[in-house]
Design an enzyme around this catalytic site. Structure first.
Site, mmCIF file in Angstrom:
data_model
loop_
_atom_site.group_PDB
_atom_site.id
_atom_site.type_symbol
_atom_site.label_atom_id
_atom_site.label_comp_id
_atom_site.label_asym_id
_atom_site.label_seq_id
_atom_site.Cartn_x
_atom_site.Cartn_y
_atom_site.Cartn_z
ATOM 1 N N ARG A 173 0.816 -1.214 0.000
ATOM 2 C CA ARG A 173 0.000 0.000 0.000
ATOM 3 C C ARG A 173 0.848 1.263 0.000
ATOM 4 O O ARG A 173 0.320 2.368 -0.128
ATOM 5 C CB ARG A 173 -0.941 0.006 1.222
ATOM 6 C CG ARG A 173 -2.098 -0.978 1.116
ATOM 7 C CD ARG A 173 -3.142 -0.753 2.210
ATOM 8 N NE ARG A 173 -2.605 -1.034 3.529
ATOM 9 C CZ ARG A 173 -2.634 -2.241 4.115
ATOM 10 N NH1 ARG A 173 -3.150 -3.270 3.466
ATOM 11 N NH2 ARG A 173 -2.140 -2.408 5.329
ATOM 12 N N ALA A 190 27.296 -1.289 8.344
ATOM 13 C CA ALA A 190 28.212 -0.161 8.135
ATOM 14 C C ALA A 190 29.004 -0.367 6.855
ATOM 15 O O ALA A 190 30.174 -0.752 6.873
ATOM 16 C CB ALA A 190 29.151 -0.023 9.328
ATOM 17 N N ASP A 195 30.168 -0.510 -2.072
ATOM 18 C CA ASP A 195 29.978 0.270 -0.846
ATOM 19 C C ASP A 195 30.956 -0.200 0.228
ATOM 20 O O ASP A 195 30.645 -0.194 1.426
ATOM 21 C CB ASP A 195 28.533 0.169 -0.348
ATOM 22 C CG ASP A 195 28.176 1.237 0.702
ATOM 23 O OD1 ASP A 195 28.973 2.182 0.874
ATOM 24 O OD2 ASP A 195 27.129 1.104 1.358
#
Length: 371
Positions: free
Chosen positions: A217, A296, A262
């Protein structure tokens, strides 16, 4: 050899600093000053490009020293990465400026993988989705922080729903259309995200992470990515994203999907205690966690990301290569990422398990792991 979206065999790749040609055969004489390299059955592709990496080898971009950049640059060679965006973090204005100044002054001096620009990840993010970044240093988007470094900034991650983001994005697109504006560390709902794509946001940072979960939703930023043609990147380490999620994203985004690492300073290092942006990090069993359990960054290697995608999704070898070469290169507007005449001779040799055996940057062998 991976050329023109296909695997070709029994071809000869000619290069110096640039790709000269790909031929079927070549006649050599004793007087020709040519070095030959036998791929010995390995795949040969363009060098890998990482749009989002903070550190590896014990170094971090936010160390703001020439030595840190050199360590990161040379460490990445073993992963097949030949170009990367040095990625900053949400820290104090002074620390970000020092890091940007260091990259500006010393990016051209590194001897390993090329630093092709800066990815400014924060501080223009939503404090409610700060992840491992320090929310105390979150700022509203503004030009003063980066105005002296527009020649090196190539990508900016920001939260499009925060105050001032719309004006910032529109001004950036008008003045610096070559800079990638990416939504990330964001609490944007579906409508806000779709609206930001009309302003000029064209990418989304580490999909699924530091943003609201997909809900039937309230599809949010993730739903907007699936309903648009923006590119996105993903951390395929099986920690940040489940294999099923990787498979679904690949099916929905196809060639709009880019693999990133990353990685933080613990990348290519042993497990133990490290730091990220001044915050304590414990690395264990492939996970990098803050003391409160927050992820992290990662310790992912680019070649591992490719192996994970091929193993756990319908992505084939050619698609995996494109997701770390051709697609990010085109996004950055670089003549890299393809074994194509006139392109930079950044080349990687790897086996069927994506173990890297040789890395070449601008025609020069920088790393080898051959017997």
């Amino acid at each position: 050899m991976i050329v023109n979206n296909a695997i070709v065999e029994e071809k000869i790749l000619l290069f110096d600093e640039k790709i000269i040609d790909i031929v079927e055969d070549i006649m050599l004489s004793d007087s020709d000053d040519i070095t030959t390299i036998d791929a010995k059955g390995d795949y040969v592709s363009a060098g890998f490009i990482d749009l989002h990496i903070h550190g590896s080898g014990g170094a971090d971009v936010m160390d703001a020293t020439p030595k840190a950049l050199e360590t990161l640059s040379t460490t990445l060679l073993q992963t097949g990465t030949t170009s990367f965006l040095a990625t900053t973090m949400t820290m104090s204005t002074t620390e970000i400026d020092k890091a940007l100044q260091n990259i500006h002054n010393h990016a051209d001096t590194v001897t390993g993988a090329n630093i092709v620009g800066v990815h400014l990840e924060g501080p223009f993010i939503n404090a409610s989705k700060h992840g491992a970044q320090d929310k105390n240093y979150v700022q509203a988007p503004h030009f003063q922080l980066i105005e002296n470094y527009m020649d090196i900034v190539k990508m900016i991650t920001l939260a499009p729903e925060v105050e001032g983001a719309e004006d910032f994005v529109k001004q950036m697109i008008k003045a610096y259309p070559h800079i990638i504006l990416s939504a990330g560390h964001s609490d944007a709902n579906y409508d806000e995200a779709m609206q930001s794509f009309t302003w000029g946001v064209s990418h989304v940072t580490h999909l699924f992470n530091a943003m609201p979960s997909y809900h039937h939703r309230s599809p949010g930023l993730i739903g907007a990515v699936f309903d648009s043609d923006v590119t996105c990147d993903i951390i395929a380490d099986l920690v940040h994203t489940h294999p099923s999620t990787l498979a679904l994203t690949h099916k929905l985004k196809g060639d709009k999907l880019i693999l990133i690492t990353d990685a933080m300073r613990a990348g290519c290092m042993k497990c133990g205690s490290y730091d990220l942006g001044g915050r304590a990090v414990e690395v264990k069993e492939g996970k990098a966690l803050l003391t409160d359990g927050t992820l992290a960054g990662s310790v992912l290697k680019m070649n591992e990301a490719m192996a994970n995608m091929v193993k756990h999704t319908d992505m084939g070898v050619v698609e995996a290569v494109n997701a770390v070469t051709k697609v990010p290169a085109q996004k950055l507007g670089l003549q890299k990422g393809e074994l194509k005449k006139g392109y930079d001779a950044d080349i990687v040799f790897f086996d069927e398990d994506f173990n890297v055996s040789k890395t070449i940057v601008a025609g020069e062998t920088k790393y080898t792991n051959l017997p």
